[in-house]
Scaffold this active site. Sequence first.
Site, PDB file in Angstrom:
ATOM      1  N   THR A  51       0.822  -1.217   0.000  1.00  0.00           N
ATOM      2  CA  THR A  51       0.000   0.000   0.000  1.00  0.00           C
ATOM      3  C   THR A  51       0.850   1.259   0.000  1.00  0.00           C
ATOM      4  OG1 THR A  51      -1.819  -1.099   1.106  1.00  0.00           O
ATOM      5  CG2 THR A  51      -1.724   1.278   1.364  1.00  0.00           C
ATOM      6  N   TYR A  65      -7.979   0.994  -3.430  1.00  0.00           N
ATOM      7  CA  TYR A  65      -6.839   1.493  -4.221  1.00  0.00           C
ATOM      8  C   TYR A  65      -6.142   0.271  -4.805  1.00  0.00           C
ATOM      9  CZ  TYR A  65      -4.625  -0.102   0.025  1.00  0.00           C
ATOM     10  OH  TYR A  65      -4.249  -0.885   1.098  1.00  0.00           O
ATOM     11  N   THR A 131       1.534  -4.422   4.178  1.00  0.00           N
ATOM     12  CA  THR A 131       1.375  -4.676   5.623  1.00  0.00           C
ATOM     13  C   THR A 131       0.810  -6.064   5.904  1.00  0.00           C
ATOM     14  OG1 THR A 131      -0.835  -3.716   5.590  1.00  0.00           O
ATOM     15  CG2 THR A 131       1.005  -2.237   6.129  1.00  0.00           C
ATOM     16  N   ASP A 132       0.188  -6.705   4.894  1.00  0.00           N
ATOM     17  CA  ASP A 132      -0.460  -7.990   5.159  1.00  0.00           C
ATOM     18  C   ASP A 132       0.497  -9.048   5.688  1.00  0.00           C
ATOM     19  OD1 ASP A 132      -3.124  -8.180   2.640  1.00  0.00           O
ATOM     20  OD2 ASP A 132      -2.719  -6.812   4.309  1.00  0.00           O
ATOM     21  N   LYS A 204       0.165  -7.424  12.739  1.00  0.00           N
ATOM     22  CA  LYS A 204      -0.907  -6.567  12.234  1.00  0.00           C
ATOM     23  C   LYS A 204      -2.187  -7.024  12.914  1.00  0.00           C
ATOM     24  CE  LYS A 204      -3.121  -4.963   7.942  1.00  0.00           C
ATOM     25  NZ  LYS A 204      -3.091  -5.052   6.450  1.00  0.00           N
ATOM     26  N   GLU A 324      -3.115 -28.286  27.200  1.00  0.00           N
ATOM     27  CA  GLU A 324      -4.343 -28.796  26.541  1.00  0.00           C
ATOM     28  C   GLU A 324      -4.142 -30.171  25.920  1.00  0.00           C
ATOM     29  OE1 GLU A 324      -7.314 -26.072  27.343  1.00  0.00           O
ATOM     30  OE2 GLU A 324      -7.404 -27.892  26.123  1.00  0.00           O
TER      31      GLU A 324
HETATM   32  N1  DGL Z   1      -2.507  -5.994  -0.312  1.00  0.00           N
HETATM   33  C1  DGL Z   1      -2.000  -5.538   0.964  1.00  0.00           C
HETATM   34  C2  DGL Z   1      -0.480  -5.740   1.037  1.00  0.00           C
HETATM   35  O1  DGL Z   1       0.187  -5.503   0.039  1.00  0.00           O
HETATM   36  C3  DGL Z   1      -2.281  -4.107   1.172  1.00  0.00           C
HETATM   37  C4  DGL Z   1      -2.113  -3.765   2.592  1.00  0.00           C
HETATM   38  C5  DGL Z   1      -0.975  -2.806   2.813  1.00  0.00           C
HETATM   39  O2  DGL Z   1       0.119  -2.865   2.202  1.00  0.00           O
HETATM   40  O3  DGL Z   1      -1.203  -2.013   3.721  1.00  0.00           O
HETATM   41  O4  DGL Z   1       0.018  -6.122   2.110  1.00  0.00           O
END
Ligand code: DGL
Length: 367
Positions: A51, A65, A131-132, A204, A324
Amino acid sequence: MSFGFARLAAAPLLRLALGLAASMAVASASFAQGTPAKAKPNVVILATGGTIAGAGATAANSATYQAAKVPVEKLIAGVPELADVANVRGEQVFQIASESFTNEKLVQLGKRVSQLSKEPGVDGIVITHGTDTLEETAFFLNLVIRSDKPVVLVGSMRPGTAMSADGMLNLYNAVVVAGSADAKGKGVLVAMNDTIDSGRDVAKRVNVKTNAFSSQWGPLGMVVEGRTYWFRTLAKRHTTASEFDIDQIDKLPEVQIVYGAGNMAPSLYEAAAKAGAKAIIHAGTGNGSVANYAVDTLKALRAQGVHIIRSSRVGEGFVIRNSEQPDDKYDWVVAHDLNPQKAKILAALALTRTNDTKELQRIFWTY
Ligand code: DGL
């Protein structure tokens, strides 16, 4: 439409305030005159997409986007203040959304980071990343880069074309941290939302807000107006103290995750093994619990040589061995406090060195 970072023209009041600030800065600079300028650190920005390199159709599109559009040169040009804090150059390693990372891409990126960390002219490395899966890459590099030079991952939750985009300041902060001598030896770091987290601990935890990342054991520090502030260090082994070395790794063994819930299908674990998994991360409910109708399937897979590693789908806490499930009796491993996606990274690396359950468990206690 420019893919560059959108910068709003300063409103008259803002321009006046900036004018006043500038005159004050001149005054303080004259006061500080005579202080020898410190040589700026050399920081390399490795861009992979995400992103932070995204672009939306309008400034109101903060969540809709296209990721991985803006090249690294434009990211750098969009934050001219980077030149105030470091000598920066960029390399476009990938241009992908990070959910599309693979083991091969992790290894390729790791080898480039390792190569750069050995160059005397490189003081720090920033990696722009979606971020993923940023937390997975950060943990992987924390385990395999045998250098104490700062390596800082950064992303953004809004594309640079959106109102209140967070990428510019995140990138500036990441470059400040990567160029900071006091960031050396702290492991691979993540700089998001003014906070500095350990690549080991951070995850995240919110998928739509700029304060998306946090660590259950807390951040290591903060970066504010070009300065770093540190409050703790990582308790676990990393980088120069790691037994893993990306220069000795060319391929990662397959490890897959099966997500725990009510009404499980034990065949999912068998499918993971059929797909080549050498270890299965059980993302269990609660303390890594396993449904009573799935235990025999996992025991059978263990008997076929597949390692079973109990993690938890719960975001905080840690899985306690023999609680467990009788892990000693079943010859299973517990992932400690690592979430399933990080346990997957560590299991893959551990399997490059051992297939012994006790050794695997030691590695999960250690890293
Ligand atoms: N498709 C997600 C990624 O590339 C977008 C999320 C992001 O980068 O914040 O990780």
